[in-house]
Design a protein around this motif. Sequence first.
Motif, PDB file in Angstrom:
ATOM      1  N   LEU A 102      -0.443 -10.457  -8.535  1.00 31.73           N
ATOM      2  CA  LEU A 102      -1.428 -10.042  -9.536  1.00 31.73           C
ATOM      3  C   LEU A 102      -0.981  -8.681 -10.069  1.00 31.73           C
ATOM      4  CD1 LEU A 102      -4.660 -10.982  -7.507  1.00 31.73           C
ATOM      5  CD2 LEU A 102      -3.397 -12.386  -9.154  1.00 31.73           C
TER       6      LEU A 102
ATOM      7  N   LYS B  70      -1.433 -10.187   8.049  1.00 33.70           N
ATOM      8  CA  LYS B  70      -2.527 -10.052   7.078  1.00 33.70           C
ATOM      9  C   LYS B  70      -3.650 -11.043   7.382  1.00 33.70           C
ATOM     10  CE  LYS B  70      -1.318  -6.679   4.395  1.00 33.70           C
ATOM     11  NZ  LYS B  70      -2.192  -5.516   4.225  1.00 33.70           N
TER      12      LYS B  70
ATOM     13  N   ARG C  94      -0.084  -8.897   0.442  1.00 34.81           N
ATOM     14  CA  ARG C  94       1.222  -9.490   0.724  1.00 34.81           C
ATOM     15  C   ARG C  94       1.058 -10.708   1.624  1.00 34.81           C
ATOM     16  NH1 ARG C  94       3.780  -6.479   4.012  1.00 34.81           N
ATOM     17  NH2 ARG C  94       2.033  -5.129   4.490  1.00 34.81           N
TER      18      ARG C  94
ATOM     19  N   GLU D 207     -10.355  -1.127  -3.354  1.00 33.72           N
ATOM     20  CA  GLU D 207     -10.199  -1.618  -4.734  1.00 33.72           C
ATOM     21  C   GLU D 207     -11.309  -2.628  -5.045  1.00 33.72           C
ATOM     22  OE1 GLU D 207      -6.146  -3.062  -4.776  1.00 33.72           O
ATOM     23  OE2 GLU D 207      -5.331  -1.032  -4.692  1.00 33.72           O
TER      24      GLU D 207
ATOM     25  N   GLY E 229       0.784  -1.226   0.000  1.00 30.71           N
ATOM     26  CA  GLY E 229       0.000   0.000   0.000  1.00 30.71           C
ATOM     27  C   GLY E 229       0.817   1.278   0.000  1.00 30.71           C
TER      28      GLY E 229
HETATM   29  N1  UDP Z   1      -1.264  -5.721  -4.728  1.00 29.35           N
HETATM   30  C1  UDP Z   1      -1.018  -5.968  -6.075  1.00 29.35           C
HETATM   31  N2  UDP Z   1      -0.778  -7.247  -6.461  1.00 29.35           N
HETATM   32  C2  UDP Z   1      -0.762  -8.285  -5.590  1.00 29.35           C
HETATM   33  C3  UDP Z   1      -1.026  -8.023  -4.222  1.00 29.35           C
HETATM   34  C4  UDP Z   1      -1.270  -6.722  -3.816  1.00 29.35           C
HETATM   35  O1  UDP Z   1      -1.019  -5.060  -6.901  1.00 29.35           O
HETATM   36  O2  UDP Z   1      -0.525  -9.417  -6.009  1.00 29.35           O
HETATM   37  C5  UDP Z   1      -1.557  -4.335  -4.315  1.00 29.35           C
HETATM   38  C6  UDP Z   1      -3.026  -4.131  -3.973  1.00 29.35           C
HETATM   39  O3  UDP Z   1      -3.785  -3.989  -5.155  1.00 29.35           O
HETATM   40  C7  UDP Z   1      -2.966  -2.885  -3.108  1.00 29.35           C
HETATM   41  C8  UDP Z   1      -1.623  -3.020  -2.391  1.00 29.35           C
HETATM   42  O4  UDP Z   1      -0.867  -3.993  -3.121  1.00 29.35           O
HETATM   43  O5  UDP Z   1      -2.971  -1.721  -3.909  1.00 29.35           O
HETATM   44  C9  UDP Z   1      -1.793  -3.471  -0.959  1.00 29.35           C
HETATM   45  O6  UDP Z   1      -2.199  -2.380  -0.191  1.00 29.35           O
HETATM   46  P1  UDP Z   1      -2.906  -2.512   1.231  1.00 29.35           P
HETATM   47  O7  UDP Z   1      -3.083  -1.127   1.755  1.00 29.35           O
HETATM   48  O8  UDP Z   1      -4.147  -3.326   1.119  1.00 29.35           O
HETATM   49  O9  UDP Z   1      -1.888  -3.347   2.115  1.00 29.35           O
HETATM   50  P2  UDP Z   1      -0.356  -3.100   2.562  1.00 29.35           P
HETATM   51  O10 UDP Z   1       0.487  -3.771   1.532  1.00 29.35           O
HETATM   52  O11 UDP Z   1      -0.130  -1.618   2.631  1.00 29.35           O
HETATM   53  O12 UDP Z   1      -0.234  -3.744   3.887  1.00 29.35           O
END
Ligand code: UDP
Length: 425
Positions: A297, A237, A232, A327, A29
Motif C-alpha cells: 500500500l 507479524k 510486512r 497510523e 517501521g
Molecule cells: N507500510 C506501508 N505499506 C505497506 C505495508 C506497511 O507503507 O504495504 C508501512 C506502515 O504504514 C508502517 C510501516 O510500514 O509505517 C510498518 O511499521 P511497523 O512499525 O508497524 O512495523 P515494522 O515494519 O517496523 O515491523
Amino acid sequence: MLPTRKHRIALISVDGDPAAEIGQEEAGGQNVYVRQVGYALAEQGWQVDMFTRQSSPEQATIVQHGPLCRTIRLKTGPTEFIGRDHLFEHLPEFIAEFQTFQREQGFQYRLIHTNYWLSSWVGMELKKQQPLIQLHTYHSLGTVKYSAISDIPAIASKRIAVEKACLETVDRVVATSPQEQQHMRRLVSTKGKIEVIPCGTDVDKFGLIQRSAARQELGIAPDVKMILYVGRFDQRKGIETLVRAVAKSSLRDHANLQLVIGGGYRPGHSDGIERDRIASIVAELGLENCTTFPGRLDEAVIPSYYAAADVCVVPSHYEPFGLVAIEAMASQTPVVASDVGGLQFTVVPEVTGLLVPPKDEVAFATAIDRILLNPNWRDQLGEAGRQRVEIAFSWYSVASRLTQIYTHLLAQTMPSIESKPQIAA
Ligand code: UDP
C-alpha cells in the motif's frame, strides 16, 4: 578539528534505507522512523544527512529530500539486497566509505544517531576514530527476538554482545516505549542512559478522509465489515493468527465480511514465501471469497485503507513500538492488537481499541467481533484513538525531544554550540 557547519548531523541506518519504498521485505517501521525523524529534524533547523547502504545499481547515491535533508547511499558489499543477518561482515566497508565521504566534504560529523544494532556497531567503531556523540535507537532487540524463534542465526551472539556494549557505552539510547526500556534493563544491561521518546505519525496524512469517502474511493460497499492488516509478510507479524481468528469469528458467514491483508512481497523472497503460506491457510479455511491481498500500500492509498476499515488488527508476536497501530488510530479506526511491547503503550484497551494475548486466535476473534458488531462503539474508539495520537505521537514532538537531547549533548562537549540549532535562512 571543528566541523565547518555546526549543526550537521548524521542519522545512520545501514540496513533501513529512508528513501526506500516501504512495506516489503525488511523495509518497514525503521525506514519510516529514520525518514520522518530526518524530515522533522530538518524542519527544526538541523542539516540532516541520512546514511544507508546502496542495495541496487539503479539507486541514486544521493537523494535530496529538501534543502536540509538528504539520503546518502554508501557502497557496502555487493550492490544488491543483503538480508540483515548477513550484513555484518560488510560493515568495515561502510565505515571506510563514511570516512571517505567526510574527507571529501572537508568536515567531520560531531553527532550521529544510529539505528538497529548493525549501525550501532558502525557508530561505536567511528567513535574510536574521531570525537563523536552517539545516540542509538534499537528498533528491535536480539534478546527479545531470539527468545521467540527456533532458528537462531549464526550472527546472534555477535548481535547480543554489540547491543549490550551499545547500551552501556553510547551517549544516549532512545527507547520508543516504556516497555522497550524495561526490556533493555531486564534483558540487555542495567548500565547506560536511556531516554523514552515514542515514535510519531503524520497527523496530517492520516485521518483526513472519512470512512464513507474512503470506501467509495476503494470500491468497498458501505455495509461491508472490513478487517484490515497492514505490514510486512513475516511470520512474527502473526498474520496466521488473524486469518484463523477470522475463521472463528461469529461473522465469518456474514456475506459482507472482508479481510484485507495489505503489504508488499517478492516471489521467492522471505516475504513472498510467507505471503504464499498465508494464502494457503486462507484457502484451507475456506476464506478465499472474503480475503484480498492488495499488495504494497503506497503513500497515495494507505490513508484510505486505514479510514475505510472497521478495525485494524496488529497480531504481532512482539513489537518494540508498532507504527501501524498509531497510523490506524490517527485514521479514527480502532485497533485490536497483541498485548505485547509498545502496543501496550499505544493502544489503550477499551478506549482506543483492545489488547489480547498474542497468538490467541479465539481472543482475537472475540475482540474483532465486539467491534464489528457495535458501530457506535467503533466510532467512539476511533475518535479516542485520533485524540490520543494528536496528543502523544507526532513526529514534530519526537524531533523536539531529540533536538533537546542533541543540543544538550553537543553543548556538553562543545560549549561553543549555541543552545538552539539555527533555522536555515
Ligand atoms: N507500510 C506501508 N505499506 C505497506 C505495508 C506497511 O507503507 O504495504 C508501512 C506502515 O504504514 C508502517 C510501516 O510500514 O509505517 C510498518 O511499521 P511497523 O512499525 O508497524 O512495523 P515494522 O515494519 O517496523 O515491523
